[in-house]
Enzyme design. Structure first.
Site, PDB file in Angstrom:
ATOM      1  N   ASP A  47       1.557  12.369   0.267  1.00 17.03           N
ATOM      2  CA  ASP A  47       2.271  12.357   1.558  1.00 17.03           C
ATOM      3  C   ASP A  47       2.772  13.764   1.893  1.00 17.03           C
ATOM      4  O   ASP A  47       2.561  14.275   2.999  1.00 17.03           O
ATOM      5  CB  ASP A  47       3.498  11.422   1.521  1.00 17.03           C
ATOM      6  CG  ASP A  47       3.168   9.962   1.239  1.00 17.03           C
ATOM      7  OD1 ASP A  47       3.421   9.123   2.115  1.00 17.03           O
ATOM      8  OD2 ASP A  47       2.663   9.664   0.139  1.00 17.03           O
ATOM      9  N   GLU A  70       6.287  11.732   9.566  1.00 17.93           N
ATOM     10  CA  GLU A  70       7.141  10.826   8.803  1.00 17.93           C
ATOM     11  C   GLU A  70       8.018  11.504   7.750  1.00 17.93           C
ATOM     12  O   GLU A  70       9.163  11.116   7.550  1.00 17.93           O
ATOM     13  CB  GLU A  70       6.277   9.756   8.120  1.00 17.93           C
ATOM     14  CG  GLU A  70       7.144   8.778   7.342  1.00 17.93           C
ATOM     15  CD  GLU A  70       6.450   7.502   6.922  1.00 17.93           C
ATOM     16  OE1 GLU A  70       5.212   7.442   6.925  1.00 17.93           O
ATOM     17  OE2 GLU A  70       7.175   6.559   6.574  1.00 17.93           O
ATOM     18  N   ASP A 126      -0.396   6.686   5.713  1.00 14.98           N
ATOM     19  CA  ASP A 126       0.126   5.412   6.196  1.00 14.98           C
ATOM     20  C   ASP A 126      -0.370   4.342   5.231  1.00 14.98           C
ATOM     21  O   ASP A 126      -1.543   4.317   4.867  1.00 14.98           O
ATOM     22  CB  ASP A 126      -0.374   5.115   7.614  1.00 14.98           C
ATOM     23  CG  ASP A 126       0.188   3.790   8.119  1.00 14.98           C
ATOM     24  OD1 ASP A 126       1.366   3.503   7.823  1.00 14.98           O
ATOM     25  OD2 ASP A 126      -0.545   3.030   8.775  1.00 14.98           O
ATOM     26  N   THR A 128       1.465   3.799   2.165  1.00 17.99           N
ATOM     27  CA  THR A 128       1.656   4.458   0.851  1.00 17.99           C
ATOM     28  C   THR A 128       1.563   3.437  -0.290  1.00 17.99           C
ATOM     29  O   THR A 128       1.006   3.732  -1.344  1.00 17.99           O
ATOM     30  CB  THR A 128       3.028   5.180   0.815  1.00 17.99           C
ATOM     31  OG1 THR A 128       3.071   6.071   1.929  1.00 17.99           O
ATOM     32  CG2 THR A 128       3.206   5.988  -0.450  1.00 17.99           C
ATOM     33  N   SER A 238      -1.800  -0.556   6.351  1.00 16.82           N
ATOM     34  CA  SER A 238      -1.943   0.621   7.234  1.00 16.82           C
ATOM     35  C   SER A 238      -2.693   0.372   8.531  1.00 16.82           C
ATOM     36  O   SER A 238      -3.107  -0.732   8.864  1.00 16.82           O
ATOM     37  CB  SER A 238      -2.625   1.779   6.485  1.00 16.82           C
ATOM     38  OG  SER A 238      -4.038   1.630   6.489  1.00 16.82           O
ATOM     39  N   ASP A 270       2.904   5.041  13.085  1.00 17.77           N
ATOM     40  CA  ASP A 270       2.246   3.883  12.467  1.00 17.77           C
ATOM     41  C   ASP A 270       1.295   3.174  13.422  1.00 17.77           C
ATOM     42  O   ASP A 270       0.655   2.187  13.028  1.00 17.77           O
ATOM     43  CB  ASP A 270       3.294   2.861  11.996  1.00 17.77           C
ATOM     44  CG  ASP A 270       3.988   3.304  10.717  1.00 17.77           C
ATOM     45  OD1 ASP A 270       3.353   4.018   9.929  1.00 17.77           O
ATOM     46  OD2 ASP A 270       5.165   2.932  10.519  1.00 17.77           O
TER      47      ASP A 270
HETATM   48  P1  AMP Z   1       1.456  -2.019   6.895  1.00 17.02           P
HETATM   49  O1  AMP Z   1       0.563  -1.363   5.927  1.00 17.02           O
HETATM   50  O2  AMP Z   1       0.792  -2.533   8.119  1.00 17.02           O
HETATM   51  O3  AMP Z   1       2.334  -3.031   6.250  1.00 17.02           O
HETATM   52  O4  AMP Z   1       2.360  -0.898   7.508  1.00 17.02           O
HETATM   53  C1  AMP Z   1       2.890   0.127   6.768  1.00 17.02           C
HETATM   54  C2  AMP Z   1       4.097   0.605   7.509  1.00 17.02           C
HETATM   55  O5  AMP Z   1       5.063  -0.419   7.549  1.00 17.02           O
HETATM   56  C3  AMP Z   1       4.799   1.747   6.861  1.00 17.02           C
HETATM   57  O6  AMP Z   1       4.253   2.948   7.264  1.00 17.02           O
HETATM   58  C4  AMP Z   1       6.218   1.601   7.316  1.00 17.02           C
HETATM   59  O7  AMP Z   1       6.510   2.424   8.407  1.00 17.02           O
HETATM   60  C5  AMP Z   1       6.306   0.183   7.793  1.00 17.02           C
HETATM   61  N1  AMP Z   1       7.348  -0.539   7.049  1.00 17.02           N
HETATM   62  C6  AMP Z   1       7.927  -0.198   5.885  1.00 17.02           C
HETATM   63  N2  AMP Z   1       8.866  -1.093   5.534  1.00 17.02           N
HETATM   64  C7  AMP Z   1       8.878  -2.022   6.508  1.00 17.02           C
HETATM   65  C8  AMP Z   1       9.648  -3.206   6.729  1.00 17.02           C
HETATM   66  N3  AMP Z   1      10.562  -3.610   5.876  1.00 17.02           N
HETATM   67  N4  AMP Z   1       9.389  -3.907   7.842  1.00 17.02           N
HETATM   68  C9  AMP Z   1       8.440  -3.533   8.711  1.00 17.02           C
HETATM   69  N5  AMP Z   1       7.690  -2.417   8.550  1.00 17.02           N
HETATM   70  C10 AMP Z   1       7.902  -1.671   7.465  1.00 17.02           C
HETATM   71 MG    MG Z   2       3.363   4.592   7.840  1.00 14.10          MG
END
Ligand code: AMP
Ligand code: MG
Length: 328
Positions: A47, A70, A126, A128, A238, A270
């Site tokens: 990152d 970020e 994105d 991580t 992501s 995101d």
């Molecule tokens: P995804 O892989 O679609 O779950 O999205 C990843 C993104 O979810 C990350 O880059 C964060 O910005 C976001 N994220 C992290 N924690 C949370 C949470 N508790 N609720 C919703 N989104 C989150």
């Molecule tokens: Mg992200």
């Protein structure tokens, strides 16, 4: 400072492609792998390294454009992160020989630019958690002008699409010029992306977060039940979800705000690149209330909650049922 030598899209393609090589190199070695941020989410050497590299390249090529990204260097400057900073310096050095730790921290902090007028937004890794787990992640870079995403590039080193032999995709779009994917290693032609034409909700393939805490599996389950959806959802970390939608691998991306945090708003990095790619592939993207995503409100989508991205044909049917599920 040098004049821009390439268009924003060419710049983004080149930079994301190079940055993606850092991600896979870090994963292969996974040394001093991750630190924990204040919100206890993980952040890795990849990152930091990618944000430093892209911020530096941007400052060279488009010095007037702010970057909204970020990561921050604060935790990297702490004594306990010394080894991590050393690793970051080594990885950035593979692309920018001679870069030192101090300037790398300064480059990372160029990501604190103002999200106004014309600016770039970056999520260096994105997903991580997916990256660490060995699953999907994306290097995401987009150019926004006056609230409109103009260009978006996603480096997806682990994504395999049916029309390429190997995993590793660079997906990209410039407003008005369609959505495209090509092999991340540069070996092969670009392929124009198009969403599916499925219009029966029962057969819709839903694309959902792998991490259950990032979305609302319970309500998504209710949506599936009400629509009589048969296929199991496909779980991807992501912005890769948007590429899968754009390529017709899935039909609907649904992100419902987690029950535990109903006021949570999405971060622009995101979504920006993925939204443009999905729309330019013929898809439709709104929030779960059917509102257009408003990228003019700073680094969060303050005026929106959740995401509904579809192949277009299924959009209204999903909006109606999502509304019913949210009202109960
Ligand atoms: P995804 O892989 O679609 O779950 O999205 C990843 C993104 O979810 C990350 O880059 C964060 O910005 C976001 N994220 C992290 N924690 C949370 C949470 N508790 N609720 C919703 N989104 C989150
Ligand atoms: Mg992200």
């Amino acid at each position: 400072m040098s004049q821009p030598t390439s268009s924003p899209l060419d710049f983004a393609l080149d930079t994301v492609r190079h940055a993606s090589t850092i991600a896979e190199a870090v994963y292969a070695q996974m040394q001093n792998a991750s630190l924990s941020k204040k919100d206890s989410s993980p952040v890795t050497v990849a990152d930091f390294s990618i944000q430093a590299y892209i911020a530096q390249q941007l400052a060279q090529q488009f010095p007037k454009d702010p970057l909204v990204a970020e990561e921050r260097s604060e935790i990297l400057r702490k004594p306990e992160a010394r080894k991590t900073l050393k690793s970051v310096t080594q990885y950035v050095g593979t692309l920018l020989p001679g870069a030192d730790a101090d300037e790398i921290c300064r480059w990372i902090d160029l990501g604190a630019g103002e999200a106004r007028g014309r600016f770039w937004t970056l999520d260096p890794i994105d997903g991580t958690k997916g990256f660490i787990r060995g699953d999907q992640f994306a290097v995401a870079l987009a150019l926004i002008e006056d609230g409109q995403v103009q260009c978006g590039v996603l480096g997806c080193p682990r994504l395999k699409l049916p029309f390429f032999n190997q995993p590793g995709i660079l997906a990209f779009s410039q407003r008005g010029e369609g959505a495209w994917a090509m092999p991340l290693n540069g070996e092969g032609e670009a392929h124009r992306l198009g969403v599916s034409d499925h219009n029966r909700p029962q057969d819709a393939v839903l694309l959902r977060s792998f991490e259950t805490a990032h979305t609302n599996p319970k309500r998504i389950g209710l949506v599936r039940e009400k629509l009589g959806i048969r296929p199991e959802p496909v779980l991807f970390d992501s912005l890769v979800k948007y590429v899968a939608l754009a390529a017709g691998v899935g039909d609907v991306v649904l992100r419902i705000v987690p029950e535990s945090n109903p006021k949570r708003r999405e971060k622009i990095w995101d979504h920006a690149a993925g939204v443009l790619i999905a729309e330019e592939a013929g898809g439709r993207v709104t929030d779960i209330d059917g509102k257009t995503l408003d990228f003019s409100q700073g680094f969060r989508l303050e005026n929106n909650r959740g995401i509904l991205a579809t192949n277009g044909a299924l959009h209204d049917q999903f909006l109606k049922i999502v509304k019913e599920v949210l009202e109960n």
